[in-house]
Write a protein that holds these residues in place. Structure first.
Motif, PDB file in Angstrom:
ATOM      1  N   ILE A  42       5.656   9.327   2.417  1.00  0.00           N
ATOM      2  CA  ILE A  42       4.523   8.966   3.276  1.00  0.00           C
ATOM      3  C   ILE A  42       4.756   9.458   4.702  1.00  0.00           C
ATOM      4  O   ILE A  42       3.834   9.941   5.375  1.00  0.00           O
ATOM      5  CB  ILE A  42       4.305   7.448   3.232  1.00  0.00           C
ATOM      6  CG1 ILE A  42       3.777   7.045   1.848  1.00  0.00           C
ATOM      7  CG2 ILE A  42       3.340   6.995   4.323  1.00  0.00           C
ATOM      8  CD1 ILE A  42       3.653   5.560   1.648  1.00  0.00           C
ATOM      9  N   TRP A  71      -7.963   6.670  -4.699  1.00  0.00           N
ATOM     10  CA  TRP A  71      -7.282   7.644  -5.557  1.00  0.00           C
ATOM     11  C   TRP A  71      -8.181   8.048  -6.720  1.00  0.00           C
ATOM     12  O   TRP A  71      -8.297   9.229  -7.054  1.00  0.00           O
ATOM     13  CB  TRP A  71      -5.979   7.039  -6.073  1.00  0.00           C
ATOM     14  CG  TRP A  71      -5.284   7.876  -7.111  1.00  0.00           C
ATOM     15  CD1 TRP A  71      -4.515   8.986  -6.900  1.00  0.00           C
ATOM     16  CD2 TRP A  71      -5.300   7.667  -8.524  1.00  0.00           C
ATOM     17  NE1 TRP A  71      -4.048   9.483  -8.087  1.00  0.00           N
ATOM     18  CE2 TRP A  71      -4.512   8.699  -9.111  1.00  0.00           C
ATOM     19  CE3 TRP A  71      -5.882   6.721  -9.353  1.00  0.00           C
ATOM     20  CZ2 TRP A  71      -4.311   8.786 -10.485  1.00  0.00           C
ATOM     21  CZ3 TRP A  71      -5.682   6.811 -10.730  1.00  0.00           C
ATOM     22  CH2 TRP A  71      -4.907   7.836 -11.275  1.00  0.00           C
ATOM     23  N   ALA A 122       0.831  -1.207   0.000  1.00  0.00           N
ATOM     24  CA  ALA A 122       0.000   0.000   0.000  1.00  0.00           C
ATOM     25  C   ALA A 122       0.861   1.251   0.000  1.00  0.00           C
ATOM     26  O   ALA A 122       0.536   2.242  -0.672  1.00  0.00           O
ATOM     27  CB  ALA A 122      -0.932  -0.001   1.214  1.00  0.00           C
ATOM     28  N   GLY A 123       1.981   1.219   0.730  1.00  0.00           N
ATOM     29  CA  GLY A 123       2.871   2.369   0.752  1.00  0.00           C
ATOM     30  C   GLY A 123       3.468   2.660  -0.606  1.00  0.00           C
ATOM     31  O   GLY A 123       3.524   3.823  -1.044  1.00  0.00           O
ATOM     32  N   HIS A 180      -6.165   7.954   3.667  1.00  0.00           N
ATOM     33  CA  HIS A 180      -4.742   7.610   3.573  1.00  0.00           C
ATOM     34  C   HIS A 180      -4.616   6.122   3.911  1.00  0.00           C
ATOM     35  O   HIS A 180      -4.553   5.728   5.077  1.00  0.00           O
ATOM     36  CB  HIS A 180      -3.930   8.464   4.554  1.00  0.00           C
ATOM     37  CG  HIS A 180      -2.466   8.487   4.276  1.00  0.00           C
ATOM     38  ND1 HIS A 180      -1.643   7.414   4.531  1.00  0.00           N
ATOM     39  CD2 HIS A 180      -1.656   9.458   3.758  1.00  0.00           C
ATOM     40  CE1 HIS A 180      -0.397   7.717   4.209  1.00  0.00           C
ATOM     41  NE2 HIS A 180      -0.378   8.959   3.736  1.00  0.00           N
ATOM     42  N   VAL A 181      -4.589   5.297   2.885  1.00  0.00           N
ATOM     43  CA  VAL A 181      -4.632   3.846   3.081  1.00  0.00           C
ATOM     44  C   VAL A 181      -3.432   3.323   3.865  1.00  0.00           C
ATOM     45  O   VAL A 181      -3.602   2.478   4.757  1.00  0.00           O
ATOM     46  CB  VAL A 181      -4.767   3.134   1.719  1.00  0.00           C
ATOM     47  CG1 VAL A 181      -4.675   1.619   1.891  1.00  0.00           C
ATOM     48  CG2 VAL A 181      -6.094   3.500   1.065  1.00  0.00           C
ATOM     49  N   PRO A 182      -2.188   3.759   3.596  1.00  0.00           N
ATOM     50  CA  PRO A 182      -1.076   3.270   4.438  1.00  0.00           C
ATOM     51  C   PRO A 182      -1.259   3.579   5.921  1.00  0.00           C
ATOM     52  O   PRO A 182      -0.910   2.759   6.777  1.00  0.00           O
ATOM     53  CB  PRO A 182       0.141   3.996   3.861  1.00  0.00           C
ATOM     54  CG  PRO A 182      -0.222   4.273   2.447  1.00  0.00           C
ATOM     55  CD  PRO A 182      -1.693   4.559   2.471  1.00  0.00           C
ATOM     56  N   HIS A 215       0.536   3.803  -2.985  1.00  0.00           N
ATOM     57  CA  HIS A 215       0.057   5.121  -2.576  1.00  0.00           C
ATOM     58  C   HIS A 215       1.051   6.208  -2.996  1.00  0.00           C
ATOM     59  O   HIS A 215       0.645   7.261  -3.525  1.00  0.00           O
ATOM     60  CB  HIS A 215      -0.144   5.156  -1.061  1.00  0.00           C
ATOM     61  CG  HIS A 215      -0.643   6.470  -0.542  1.00  0.00           C
ATOM     62  ND1 HIS A 215      -1.981   6.758  -0.378  1.00  0.00           N
ATOM     63  CD2 HIS A 215       0.033   7.592  -0.145  1.00  0.00           C
ATOM     64  CE1 HIS A 215      -2.111   7.985   0.093  1.00  0.00           C
ATOM     65  NE2 HIS A 215      -0.903   8.515   0.246  1.00  0.00           N
ATOM     66  N   PRO A 242      -5.350   1.240  -2.327  1.00  0.00           N
ATOM     67  CA  PRO A 242      -5.291   2.688  -2.583  1.00  0.00           C
ATOM     68  C   PRO A 242      -5.923   3.110  -3.904  1.00  0.00           C
ATOM     69  O   PRO A 242      -6.292   4.285  -4.054  1.00  0.00           O
ATOM     70  CB  PRO A 242      -3.779   2.989  -2.585  1.00  0.00           C
ATOM     71  CG  PRO A 242      -3.134   1.829  -1.923  1.00  0.00           C
ATOM     72  CD  PRO A 242      -3.993   0.663  -2.238  1.00  0.00           C
ATOM     73  N   LEU A 248       0.883   6.763  -6.754  1.00  0.00           N
ATOM     74  CA  LEU A 248      -0.337   7.416  -7.235  1.00  0.00           C
ATOM     75  C   LEU A 248      -0.418   8.876  -6.800  1.00  0.00           C
ATOM     76  O   LEU A 248      -0.772   9.753  -7.592  1.00  0.00           O
ATOM     77  CB  LEU A 248      -1.567   6.658  -6.715  1.00  0.00           C
ATOM     78  CG  LEU A 248      -1.789   5.250  -7.273  1.00  0.00           C
ATOM     79  CD1 LEU A 248      -2.972   4.597  -6.560  1.00  0.00           C
ATOM     80  CD2 LEU A 248      -2.034   5.278  -8.774  1.00  0.00           C
ATOM     81  N   TYR A 249      -0.115   9.151  -5.542  1.00  0.00           N
ATOM     82  CA  TYR A 249      -0.349  10.472  -4.982  1.00  0.00           C
ATOM     83  C   TYR A 249       0.874  11.390  -5.055  1.00  0.00           C
ATOM     84  O   TYR A 249       0.722  12.607  -5.039  1.00  0.00           O
ATOM     85  CB  TYR A 249      -0.781  10.354  -3.513  1.00  0.00           C
ATOM     86  CG  TYR A 249      -2.170   9.803  -3.318  1.00  0.00           C
ATOM     87  CD1 TYR A 249      -3.261  10.654  -3.157  1.00  0.00           C
ATOM     88  CD2 TYR A 249      -2.410   8.433  -3.292  1.00  0.00           C
ATOM     89  CE1 TYR A 249      -4.541  10.159  -2.959  1.00  0.00           C
ATOM     90  CE2 TYR A 249      -3.685   7.919  -3.099  1.00  0.00           C
ATOM     91  CZ  TYR A 249      -4.753   8.790  -2.944  1.00  0.00           C
ATOM     92  OH  TYR A 249      -6.018   8.289  -2.762  1.00  0.00           O
ATOM     93  N   HIS A 250       2.067  10.824  -5.095  1.00  0.00           N
ATOM     94  CA  HIS A 250       3.269  11.654  -4.981  1.00  0.00           C
ATOM     95  C   HIS A 250       4.249  11.409  -6.130  1.00  0.00           C
ATOM     96  O   HIS A 250       5.445  11.650  -5.969  1.00  0.00           O
ATOM     97  CB  HIS A 250       3.970  11.375  -3.652  1.00  0.00           C
ATOM     98  CG  HIS A 250       3.081  11.463  -2.456  1.00  0.00           C
ATOM     99  ND1 HIS A 250       2.384  12.605  -2.121  1.00  0.00           N
ATOM    100  CD2 HIS A 250       2.755  10.534  -1.508  1.00  0.00           C
ATOM    101  CE1 HIS A 250       1.675  12.385  -1.013  1.00  0.00           C
ATOM    102  NE2 HIS A 250       1.886  11.138  -0.633  1.00  0.00           N
TER     103      HIS A 250
END
Length: 463
Positions: A165, A315, A72-73, A330-332, A76, A311, A79-81
Motif C-alpha cells: 500500500i 474492487w 481496509a489495508g 483507494h479506500v485505505p 485492500h 474495499p 484484493l488488489y495485490h
C-alpha cells in the motif's frame, strides 16, 4: 466531527473540538496522577471516584478512522495485490531475490553489486532482541518478554500488505494504535508496558518499510546494497545517541517545555499524543473505554468492520467496469485522510500541500509530461530538504531566542480570522475557537457525565 460536537455526542460539546489532550468530567486536563498507584499502575477505586477520560470530537473520531484503516489495508492488499504478494512469498521460500527474478534495465545494472547476505539482517535482529530483552529485564518496565514475540508477529502480518500500500498509494500503515489496543488488553493498567508495546509494534514495521523505500531509491541511483546497509546501520546507532542528547538538552534548557503557554510555542503536540495514548490504552485500558457493554467509545470499534467491508464493492465495480473511475478509488488512502486531525487541522492538511499536489500531479503532468517525468520528484525532494534546512536556521536565529516576527500568520490562531476588509463580518462567524480551544457549551456546575464511573459495570446512557 462537527455533528458530534453540535449534538454533544460523547459530551464533546463541553470540550475543545480539535485537541489531542484528555479531559475529565469537569472540563479540566485529565490528571492521571490521581488514578495511579505508587507502582505506576491503575488504582481502580481512585479511578471510580475521579472521572472517566474524554476525548475531543476530532480525537474520538480519529481512532475510529484508525480502526477502519487497519482492516481496509489488509483487505485492500488481499484484493488488489494478492498476486505480487504470493509471488514474493514464493520467492522467499525458494530463496530468490528480485535481481534474478526480473530482467529489466535496473536489475541488469545492479547485478554488478553483491547483495546483502541474509545473515547480516539476522544479526541485526538478534542484537536488537538481545538489547531489548536485557533492557526490560533490568529495568522495571512491566513489559514481559513474550511481548516481543507478539510485536514481531504483528509486524509479520502487516509488513507485506503495508509495504504494498505504501509503494502504490504513498500511504503508510502505522501500527501504533493496533499495538496499543493489543497491549491494552494483554497488559491492562500498565502504562510503561503499553508504551513499549506500542514502540516495538510500530517501529518494526515502520523501519522495515522505510528501509525498503531507501533501498528502492538506491536501486534507481545504482548504489551498492551493502553500502546502503552499513550507512543505515551506522546512522541508526548514531541517531539513537543524538536523539537522546537533544531531548535531554531540551528538558534542561527550555523553560516550561511542553506546557500550553510556552513562550516559543514548544507545546509538544506529538509528545502529548503519546502521553494521552499511554493513559487511555495503558492506564485505563481499552476494555474500559472501547469494549461493548456501555463503554463510552465502543461504537468506534465498528471501524474494524467498516474498513473490512469498504474495499470490496469498489474492487468488484472496478473489475466489472475496468475503464471507469472506480479503478482509482483507494479506500485505505481515504481512511488515512481522517488521521491528520487532533491536534492538526486544515492548515496542516490542505495548505499549501494539497494545491501543490493538484498543480503538479494533474496540470503539469497533463500538459508537460516530459518536464514532469524528469524534474517533478527532484523538485519535491528539494522542497522537503529546504524546509528542513530552513527549520534549523529559523530555530536558532529566531525561535530559540524568542524573537519570532509578529504577523497575521503567527497570530491567526489566537483571535480574528481576517484582518482585511471582506464583504461579510466573517470574524463574528468564525472566531477561531479551534485555535483557542474553547468548548461550545457552558460546563454544568457539577460537571458532565456520571458522578461515579464504576470500573466493572459502567452506567448506561448517553454519557
Amino acid at each position: 466531527m462537527s455533528r458530534g460536537r453540535y449534538s454533544n455526542i460523547w459530551q464533546t460539546g463541553y470540550l475543545p473540538l480539535n485537541d489531542n489532550h484528555l479531559w475529565d468530567r469537569n472540563g479540566h486536563r485529565y490528571n492521571v496522577s490521581r488514578i495511579l498507584t505508587s507502582e505506576h499502575t491503575l488504582d481502580k477505586e481512585a479511578y471510580n471516584n475521579y472521572s472517566p477520560a474524554y476525548w475531543g470530537a476530532a480525537n474520538a473520531l480519529l481512532y475510529g478512522f484508525f480502526f477502519a484503516f487497519y482492516t481496509a489495508g489488509l483487505v485492500h492488499a488481499a484484493l488488489y495485490h494478492y498476486k505480487p504478494i504470493i509471488d514474493g512469498f514464493r520467492a522467499m521460500k525458494e530463496w530468490k531475490n528480485a535481481q534474478t527474478g526480473y530482467n529489466d534495465l535496473h536489475n541488469r545494472l545492479m547485478r554488478n553489486y553483491a547483495e546483502v547476505p541474509e545473515w547480516w539482517f539476522g544479526c541485526i535482529m538478534v542484537v536488537s532482541l538481545t538489547c531489548g530483552i536485557v533492557m526490560v529485564e533490568i529495568y522495571d518496565t512491566q513489559f514481559p518478554i513474550w511481548g516481543f514475540v507478539i510485536c514481531i508477529a504483528l509486524a509479520f502480518i502487516f509488513v507485506v500488505p503495508a509495504g504494498m500500500i505504501t509503494a502504490v498509494g504513498n500511504v503508510q500503515i502505522t501500527l501504533n494504535v493496533i499495538a496499543e489496543l493489543i497491549g491494552g488488553y494483554a497488559l491492562p493498567g500498565k502504562p510503561l508496558a503499553n508504551m513499549l508495546f506500542k514502540s516495538y509494534g510500530l517501529l518494526v514495521t515502520s523501519q522495515a518499510i522505510t528501509y525498503a523505500s531507501d533501498l528502492k531509491l538506491g536501486h534507481y541511483l545504482k548504489l551498492s546494497p551493502r553500502l546502503q546497509f552499513w550507512a543505515q546501520t551506522i546512522a541508526t546507532v548514531w541517531a539513537a545517541f543524538v536523539s537522546l542528547g537533544v531531548i535531554n538538552w531540551q528538558i534542561l534548557h527550555i523553560d516550561n517545555l511542553c506546557t500550553p503557554n510556552q513562550s516559543a510555542h514548544f507545546t509538544c503536540p506529538g509528545y502529548n499524543t503519546f502521553f494521552s495514548a499511554a493513559v487511555v490504552w495503558g492506564v485505563i485500558g481499552p476494555a474500559k473505554m472501547y469494549s461493548q457493554g456501555g463503554q463510552i467509545y465502543h461504537v468506534c470499534t465498528y471501524g474494524f468492520l467498516i474498513g473490512a467491508v469498504a474495499p470490496i464493492p469498489f474492487w468488484f465495480l472496478a473489475r466489472r467496469y475496468p475503464r471507469s473511475w472506480f479503478k482509482y478509488v483507494h479506500v485505505p488512502a481515504f481512511f488515512n485522510g481522517g488521521l491528520g486531525w487532533a491536534p492538526y487541522n486544515l492548515s496542516h492538511l490542505a495548505f499549501p500541500g494539497l494545491w501543490f499536489a493538484i498543480f503538479f500531479q494533474y496540470f503539469v503532468r497533463k500538459r508537460y509530461l516530459a518536464w514532469w517525468s524528469k524534474y517533478n520528484y527532484v523538485l519535491a525532494t528539494a522542497l522537503t530538504a529546504s524546509v528542513a534546512i530552513f527549520g534549523v536556521i529559523w530555530f536558532f536565529s529566531l525561535q530559540f531566542v524568542d524573537h519570532q516576527p509578529v504577523w497575521w500568520g503567527n497570530t491567526v490562531w489566537e483571535g480574528e480570522i481576517f484582518t482585511i476588509w471582506v464583504p461579510f463580518n466573517l470574524n463574528s462567524m468564525a472566531d477561531n475557537c479551534d485555535g483557542r480551544k474553547c468548548p461550545r457549551l457552558e460546563l454544568p456546575p457539577d460537571g458532565f457525565g456520571p458522578v461515579r464511573f464504576l470500573f466493572l459495570s459502567p452506567p448506561k446512557g448517553n454519557y
